[in-house]
Design a protein around this motif. Sequence first.
Motif, PDB file in Angstrom:
ATOM      1  N   GLY A 311      34.170  -5.604  15.076  1.00  0.00           N
ATOM      2  CA  GLY A 311      34.979  -4.838  14.148  1.00  0.00           C
ATOM      3  C   GLY A 311      35.601  -3.578  14.707  1.00  0.00           C
ATOM      4  O   GLY A 311      36.321  -2.883  13.998  1.00  0.00           O
ATOM      5  N   ARG A 312      35.316  -3.263  15.969  1.00  0.00           N
ATOM      6  CA  ARG A 312      35.920  -2.103  16.608  1.00  0.00           C
ATOM      7  C   ARG A 312      36.487  -2.538  17.957  1.00  0.00           C
ATOM      8  O   ARG A 312      35.756  -2.830  18.889  1.00  0.00           O
ATOM      9  N   GLY A 313      37.807  -2.604  18.049  1.00  0.00           N
ATOM     10  CA  GLY A 313      38.436  -2.968  19.302  1.00  0.00           C
ATOM     11  C   GLY A 313      38.415  -4.445  19.617  1.00  0.00           C
ATOM     12  O   GLY A 313      38.904  -4.858  20.675  1.00  0.00           O
ATOM     13  N   ASN A 314      37.830  -5.265  18.736  1.00  0.00           N
ATOM     14  CA  ASN A 314      37.812  -6.713  18.981  1.00  0.00           C
ATOM     15  C   ASN A 314      38.075  -7.501  17.692  1.00  0.00           C
ATOM     16  O   ASN A 314      37.433  -8.523  17.431  1.00  0.00           O
ATOM     17  N   GLN A 315      39.052  -7.016  16.904  1.00  0.00           N
ATOM     18  CA  GLN A 315      39.357  -7.676  15.635  1.00  0.00           C
ATOM     19  C   GLN A 315      39.940  -9.073  15.805  1.00  0.00           C
ATOM     20  O   GLN A 315      40.094  -9.802  14.821  1.00  0.00           O
ATOM     21  N   GLN A 316      40.268  -9.442  17.054  1.00  0.00           N
ATOM     22  CA  GLN A 316      40.678 -10.827  17.304  1.00  0.00           C
ATOM     23  C   GLN A 316      39.548 -11.794  16.927  1.00  0.00           C
ATOM     24  O   GLN A 316      39.787 -12.937  16.557  1.00  0.00           O
ATOM     25  N   ILE A 317      38.309 -11.303  17.045  1.00  0.00           N
ATOM     26  CA  ILE A 317      37.142 -12.104  16.670  1.00  0.00           C
ATOM     27  C   ILE A 317      36.950 -11.918  15.170  1.00  0.00           C
ATOM     28  O   ILE A 317      36.134 -11.123  14.708  1.00  0.00           O
ATOM     29  N   SER A 318      37.733 -12.637  14.405  1.00  0.00           N
ATOM     30  CA  SER A 318      37.841 -12.440  12.958  1.00  0.00           C
ATOM     31  C   SER A 318      36.690 -13.114  12.204  1.00  0.00           C
ATOM     32  O   SER A 318      35.916 -13.896  12.779  1.00  0.00           O
ATOM     33  N   PRO A 319      36.565 -12.842  10.907  1.00  0.00           N
ATOM     34  CA  PRO A 319      35.534 -13.513  10.106  1.00  0.00           C
ATOM     35  C   PRO A 319      35.591 -15.036  10.183  1.00  0.00           C
ATOM     36  O   PRO A 319      34.550 -15.688  10.284  1.00  0.00           O
ATOM     37  N   ARG A 320      36.785 -15.616  10.167  1.00  0.00           N
ATOM     38  CA  ARG A 320      36.830 -17.078  10.206  1.00  0.00           C
ATOM     39  C   ARG A 320      36.411 -17.615  11.576  1.00  0.00           C
ATOM     40  O   ARG A 320      35.825 -18.698  11.666  1.00  0.00           O
ATOM     41  N   ASP A 351      34.806  -8.384   6.305  1.00  0.00           N
ATOM     42  CA  ASP A 351      34.293  -9.289   5.278  1.00  0.00           C
ATOM     43  C   ASP A 351      32.882  -8.839   4.925  1.00  0.00           C
ATOM     44  O   ASP A 351      31.932  -9.115   5.668  1.00  0.00           O
ATOM     45  N   PRO A 352      32.710  -8.116   3.806  1.00  0.00           N
ATOM     46  CA  PRO A 352      31.387  -7.575   3.448  1.00  0.00           C
ATOM     47  C   PRO A 352      30.295  -8.635   3.369  1.00  0.00           C
ATOM     48  O   PRO A 352      29.152  -8.388   3.766  1.00  0.00           O
ATOM     49  N   GLU A 353      30.636  -9.824   2.879  1.00  0.00           N
ATOM     50  CA  GLU A 353      29.631 -10.892   2.773  1.00  0.00           C
ATOM     51  C   GLU A 353      29.161 -11.324   4.160  1.00  0.00           C
ATOM     52  O   GLU A 353      27.964 -11.509   4.401  1.00  0.00           O
ATOM     53  N   LEU A 354      30.109 -11.477   5.084  1.00  0.00           N
ATOM     54  CA  LEU A 354      29.752 -11.850   6.445  1.00  0.00           C
ATOM     55  C   LEU A 354      28.936 -10.742   7.115  1.00  0.00           C
ATOM     56  O   LEU A 354      27.972 -11.030   7.847  1.00  0.00           O
ATOM     57  N   ASP A 355      29.306  -9.501   6.878  1.00  0.00           N
ATOM     58  CA  ASP A 355      28.537  -8.384   7.435  1.00  0.00           C
ATOM     59  C   ASP A 355      27.080  -8.464   6.990  1.00  0.00           C
ATOM     60  O   ASP A 355      26.163  -8.232   7.787  1.00  0.00           O
ATOM     61  N   ARG A 356      26.851  -8.798   5.724  1.00  0.00           N
ATOM     62  CA  ARG A 356      25.483  -8.924   5.217  1.00  0.00           C
ATOM     63  C   ARG A 356      24.751 -10.070   5.930  1.00  0.00           C
ATOM     64  O   ARG A 356      23.558  -9.958   6.240  1.00  0.00           O
ATOM     65  N   GLU A 357      25.453 -11.166   6.181  1.00  0.00           N
ATOM     66  CA  GLU A 357      24.838 -12.316   6.860  1.00  0.00           C
ATOM     67  C   GLU A 357      24.460 -11.980   8.299  1.00  0.00           C
ATOM     68  O   GLU A 357      23.489 -12.534   8.842  1.00  0.00           O
ATOM     69  N   LEU A 358      25.206 -11.081   8.919  1.00  0.00           N
ATOM     70  CA  LEU A 358      24.965 -10.726  10.316  1.00  0.00           C
ATOM     71  C   LEU A 358      23.888  -9.653  10.473  1.00  0.00           C
ATOM     72  O   LEU A 358      23.435  -9.390  11.596  1.00  0.00           O
ATOM     73  N   ARG A 359      23.502  -9.034   9.380  1.00  0.00           N
ATOM     74  CA  ARG A 359      22.479  -7.997   9.460  1.00  0.00           C
ATOM     75  C   ARG A 359      21.114  -8.598   9.785  1.00  0.00           C
ATOM     76  O   ARG A 359      20.886  -9.787   9.615  1.00  0.00           O
ATOM     77  N   GLY A 360      20.213  -7.730  10.229  1.00  0.00           N
ATOM     78  CA  GLY A 360      18.899  -8.187  10.633  1.00  0.00           C
ATOM     79  C   GLY A 360      18.660  -7.806  12.073  1.00  0.00           C
ATOM     80  O   GLY A 360      19.098  -6.748  12.521  1.00  0.00           O
ATOM     81  N   TYR A 361      17.978  -8.654  12.794  1.00  0.00           N
ATOM     82  CA  TYR A 361      17.690  -8.359  14.202  1.00  0.00           C
ATOM     83  C   TYR A 361      18.334  -9.386  15.121  1.00  0.00           C
ATOM     84  O   TYR A 361      18.471 -10.557  14.759  1.00  0.00           O
ATOM     85  N   ILE A 362      18.729  -8.929  16.286  1.00  0.00           N
ATOM     86  CA  ILE A 362      19.380  -9.789  17.259  1.00  0.00           C
ATOM     87  C   ILE A 362      18.881  -9.420  18.656  1.00  0.00           C
ATOM     88  O   ILE A 362      18.545  -8.259  18.920  1.00  0.00           O
ATOM     89  N   ARG A 363      18.813 -10.422  19.526  1.00  0.00           N
ATOM     90  CA  ARG A 363      18.372 -10.174  20.904  1.00  0.00           C
ATOM     91  C   ARG A 363      19.504  -9.518  21.709  1.00  0.00           C
ATOM     92  O   ARG A 363      20.657  -9.907  21.588  1.00  0.00           O
TER      93      ARG A 363
END
Length: 377
Positions: A311-320, A351-363
Motif C-alpha cells: 500500500g505504499r509505493g507498490n499499489q500495482q500489487i492491488s487487492p484483486r 480494501d479494508p476487508e482485505l487489510d483485516r484478512e492480512l492482519r495477524g502474524y507473518i514470517r
Amino acid sequence: MRRRLCFVVNPLAGIGGPLALKGSDGEAGLIALERGAALVSPQKAARFLSRLKTLGIDKGLDILTAGGLMGEEEAATAGLRAIVVYRPQGWPTRRQDTIAAVKNCLKEGSEIVVFVGGDGTARDVLEALGPSHEVPVLGVPAGVKMYSSVYAETPEAAADVLWEWLHSGGLCEAEVLDIDEEAFRAGELRVKLYGVARVPCSSKMVGSSKQPSPSSPDEEENKQAIARYVVESMKPCTLYILGPGSTVKAIADEMGVEKTLLGVDVVHNGRVVALDVDEEKLYEIVKSHLARGGSVKLIVTPIGGQGYILGRGNQQISPRVLRLIGKKGIVVVATRNKVQHLRKLRVDTGDPELDRELRGYIRVVVDYGEELMMRVD
C-alpha cells in the motif's frame, strides 16, 4: 461550543500508483487521467467521513471545505453538512487550489486542517499554513509513497485520531518530506525535509518518517545472505513477483536477473517475464499463470521506518492481485537493522476487508536460514 474543521481533498492523489507512475504530481497525474485511471483519493475521503459520522464527531463540528471533489461532494455523499469556503479554478485541480482552500479555511477560524492526499499535498498544506505552522494538521493517507509522518495509519484511524484530539488536544511534531519524483522514476531515491508540522499525538499516527535503508558493509552482507536463502528456496514453475526495495533487488541480483529498484517486476524459472509492471499487466500475468496450474509468490520488504509491506509505493500489487496470490503466497524479507526499528508491519491496500484478512502474524526472512514472526496491522 462548535469546533471548526478544515477538510481538503486532493482528488488526484494516488492516481498514478496502480499505473506504475510512482507518483501523481504534475504530468503524472494528467497522464493517469488520460489513461482512464480511477480516482483513489475520494474513496479514502469517504472512508474517513464515514468513520467520522459513526463516531458522532460531526455533530459538534463545522466542516469547512472546498467545492467539488475537493471535499464538497464527498461530504454530501456521506450525508454531512459542509460549508464551502473555496471553489477550485477548473479541472483537474492544482496545488494552488489546495493552498487557497486551506488559507480560506484558516481565515474562517479552522482549528485543525485534515487533508486527504500524499506528500505533495502535505507540502502544499504546510505552505498554506505559513511560517509559524501553528495550526495542527492531520493527513488521511491517499498518496503513492508518503514519506512524511503527518498521516494516520488509515482513513478510519484518522477519524479516531481526530476524536482523540478533540477530547485531549495533545500535539506532537511530525516531519513533512517529499521525494524528487523524476529521480524516483529513474530509480533514484532523493528524500528532502520541507518542514515540521504539529499533529495530534496518537498511537494511530504512522510515527517515524520513512528513510532510505542505511548502506553499510554489514547491511549489504545481511541483504546478500537473505538473497541466497530466498533464491535457494525458490521452486521451479513458480511465478515470482518482486516488489520495490534494495533488499528485494539483492534477491534479483543473486538470481542474475534485471530488477527495477523502485518498481514491481516478474520472473519465472530464472528469467524476466516483465519489468516495472502496472496493475493491469500484473493482474493478467498472475491470472494467466494460475489458470495454467502454476503457483505464485510475492516477495516484498517493509518500506522504510513506517513498516508498510503493502500500500505504499507498490499499489500495482492491488487487492484483486493479492486475492489471487493469497496471504500464504506472500514472502516478507527485511534486514535485522530494519526489523529492530519496527514495532509491527502495516498494510493499507485500499480494501479494508482485505487489510483485516492480512492482519495477524507473518514470517519475515531476516538472514540466511533465519526467520521471525512479526505482527501485521
